[in-house]
Every structure is written in structure tokens, then in C-alpha cells.
Design a protein around this motif. Structure first.
Motif, PDB file in Angstrom:
ATOM      1  N   VAL A 172       0.744  -1.058  -0.072  1.00 27.07           N
ATOM      2  CA  VAL A 172       0.021  -0.040  -0.021  1.00 27.07           C
ATOM      3  C   VAL A 172       1.027   1.276   0.094  1.00 27.07           C
ATOM      4  O   VAL A 172       1.971   1.165   0.599  1.00 27.07           O
ATOM      5  CB  VAL A 172      -0.919   0.007   1.258  1.00 27.07           C
ATOM      6  N   GLU A 173       0.555   2.447  -0.749  1.00 23.07           N
ATOM      7  CA  GLU A 173       1.049   3.593  -0.784  1.00 23.07           C
ATOM      8  C   GLU A 173       1.205   4.005   0.555  1.00 23.07           C
ATOM      9  O   GLU A 173       0.274   4.043   1.408  1.00 23.07           O
ATOM     10  CB  GLU A 173       0.315   4.516  -1.577  1.00 23.07           C
ATOM     11  N   GLU A 174       2.481   4.495   1.159  1.00 26.61           N
ATOM     12  CA  GLU A 174       2.684   4.849   2.385  1.00 26.61           C
ATOM     13  C   GLU A 174       1.747   6.002   2.866  1.00 26.61           C
ATOM     14  O   GLU A 174       1.216   6.171   4.073  1.00 26.61           O
ATOM     15  CB  GLU A 174       4.150   5.309   2.769  1.00 26.61           C
ATOM     16  N   ASN A 185      -1.327   6.925   1.892  1.00 26.75           N
ATOM     17  CA  ASN A 185      -2.855   6.488   1.539  1.00 26.75           C
ATOM     18  C   ASN A 185      -3.585   5.990   2.908  1.00 26.75           C
ATOM     19  O   ASN A 185      -3.444   4.883   3.193  1.00 26.75           O
ATOM     20  CB  ASN A 185      -2.883   5.288   0.503  1.00 26.75           C
ATOM     21  N   GLN A 186      -3.569   6.963   3.546  1.00 22.91           N
ATOM     22  CA  GLN A 186      -4.246   6.724   4.910  1.00 22.91           C
ATOM     23  C   GLN A 186      -5.556   5.948   4.842  1.00 22.91           C
ATOM     24  O   GLN A 186      -5.791   5.161   5.780  1.00 22.91           O
ATOM     25  CB  GLN A 186      -4.531   8.121   5.564  1.00 22.91           C
ATOM     26  N   PRO A 187      -6.589   6.220   4.083  1.00 22.87           N
ATOM     27  CA  PRO A 187      -7.822   5.605   4.139  1.00 22.87           C
ATOM     28  C   PRO A 187      -7.539   4.144   3.804  1.00 22.87           C
ATOM     29  O   PRO A 187      -8.048   3.078   4.588  1.00 22.87           O
ATOM     30  CB  PRO A 187      -8.785   6.142   2.755  1.00 22.87           C
ATOM     31  N   ALA A 188      -6.589   3.697   2.743  1.00 23.65           N
ATOM     32  CA  ALA A 188      -6.504   2.227   2.714  1.00 23.65           C
ATOM     33  C   ALA A 188      -5.660   1.386   3.632  1.00 23.65           C
ATOM     34  O   ALA A 188      -6.010   0.420   4.208  1.00 23.65           O
ATOM     35  CB  ALA A 188      -5.642   1.989   1.322  1.00 23.65           C
ATOM     36  N   ARG A 189      -4.648   2.303   4.348  1.00 26.84           N
ATOM     37  CA  ARG A 189      -3.837   1.775   5.525  1.00 26.84           C
ATOM     38  C   ARG A 189      -5.038   1.475   6.701  1.00 26.84           C
ATOM     39  O   ARG A 189      -4.771   0.689   7.388  1.00 26.84           O
ATOM     40  CB  ARG A 189      -2.959   3.074   6.071  1.00 26.84           C
ATOM     41  N   ARG A 190      -5.969   2.332   6.948  1.00 24.62           N
ATOM     42  CA  ARG A 190      -6.989   2.170   8.074  1.00 24.62           C
ATOM     43  C   ARG A 190      -7.608   1.232   7.788  1.00 24.62           C
ATOM     44  O   ARG A 190      -7.841   0.281   8.517  1.00 24.62           O
ATOM     45  CB  ARG A 190      -7.785   3.416   8.017  1.00 24.62           C
ATOM     46  N   LEU A 191      -8.205   0.837   6.444  1.00 27.74           N
ATOM     47  CA  LEU A 191      -8.805  -0.529   5.987  1.00 27.74           C
ATOM     48  C   LEU A 191      -8.119  -1.702   6.435  1.00 27.74           C
ATOM     49  O   LEU A 191      -8.598  -2.387   7.058  1.00 27.74           O
ATOM     50  CB  LEU A 191      -9.125  -0.361   4.555  1.00 27.74           C
TER      51      LEU A 191
END
Length: 161
Positions: free
Chosen positions: A117-119, A121-127
Motif C-alpha cells: 500500500v502507498e505509504e 494512502n491513509q484510508p487504505a492503511r486504516r482499512l
């Protein structure tokens, strides 16, 4: 507004199902709108015919609004991509899509799942963190933004029991 009420107004409940070849155009459209370098219909058609690839679609009524794609090797899998159409983001649908997808991977004997995951990319990291993934590595300058600016990738892992 209650989640079930907003889903009712937007065309019904969301369903996660195995994707088929005829879904390739819709999957390519969502991917292209979600990522800098979108995958084309041919790439989705190819993945949909490979035995070691698992593709789910997220459907609301008759409309495909998201997908998840993983490649399986022995007892490990890598999530290659997951996306929800922009008009349906922020409703918790990606969490349901991801957890259902992980359940199907576990059903195929997968014990460990990886993803990048792109470092930033907060929404994806939270998911991914909510779904039990943890950061196990970092790849410097792995992704490129539209202007060519390099971005770091995080390697994440989750064990399935």
C-alpha cells in the motif's frame, strides 16, 4: 442516517460475489478511476481465467461498485488490488468486501496474506489495519505519482487462522 437506510436509498444492499468474465469492463472502469495506472479489460479477463487468482465483485442492485483481486501461491496470497467506486466510498463497504474476500482465501487453504500500500494512502492503511494487517516492511520509492514523484510502499501481512 442509519447505514441500512442509506443503502436502501442507493439501490439495495451490497453483495460480495465471485466476479465473472462479463464483469471485466466494469472492473476495469473502477480500477482506472481509482488508480494512477489502471488495468484494462484484457488484464481483468486474464486474471478472471487464471485458477490461482481470486476476484470478487461488490454489487449494489445490478451495478458493480467495487472489486478485490488476489493471487494465490501455495498457502500464501497477495492482494493485488481492492477498490470501491468513488460514489460509494466512506460507507464501510470496502471493509465488508475485504473481510469476505479474506474468508474465501482462508477457504482455499491460504494461511498468510500480503499486500503493498502507498505509504501516504491513509484510508487504505486504516482499512487494512482494521482488518488485522500489520506493517512488515517498506519499499522506498516503489510507486510513482502522476508527475513522476516517487512514493514509498508499505508491505503488510495478515495471518489467517
Amino acid at each position: 442516517m442509519m447505514a441500512w437506510l442509506s443503502e436502501l436509498w442507493s439501490g439495495g444492499t451490497a453483495a460480495v460475489e465471485p466476479a465473472s468474465l462479463r464483469d471485466a469492463p466494469a472492473l476495469a472502469q473502477i480500477h482506472g478511476a481509482s488508480f494512477h495506472r489502471g488495468w484494462g479489460e484484457n488484464e481483468f479477463e486474464s486474471m478472471l481465467t487464471e485458477r490461482n487468482t481470486l476476484v470478487h465483485r461488490l454489487r449494489m442492485g445490478r451495478k458493480i461498485i467495487g472489486f478485490s483481486v488476489s493471487r494465490i501461491a501455495a498457502d500464501e496470497a497477495e492482494i493485488l488490488s481492492i477498490a470501491v467506486a468513488e460514489s460509494h466510498r466512506g460507507r464501510g463497504l470496502s471493509g465488508n468486501l475485504l473481510l469476505t474476500h479474506l474468508g474465501h482465501l482462508a477457504g482455499r487453504g491460504v494461511r498468510r496474506v500480503f499486500l503493498e500500500v502507498e505509504e501516504n494512502n491513509q484510508p487504505a492503511r486504516r482499512l487494512y489495519e482494521r482488518a488485522g494487517f500489520t506493517v512488515v516492511g517498506r519499499r522506498e520509492r516503489y510507486y510513482r505519482q502522476g508527475g513522476g514523484e516517487p512514493l514509498n510502499a508499505l508491505l503488510m501481512r495478515r495471518d489467517l487462522s
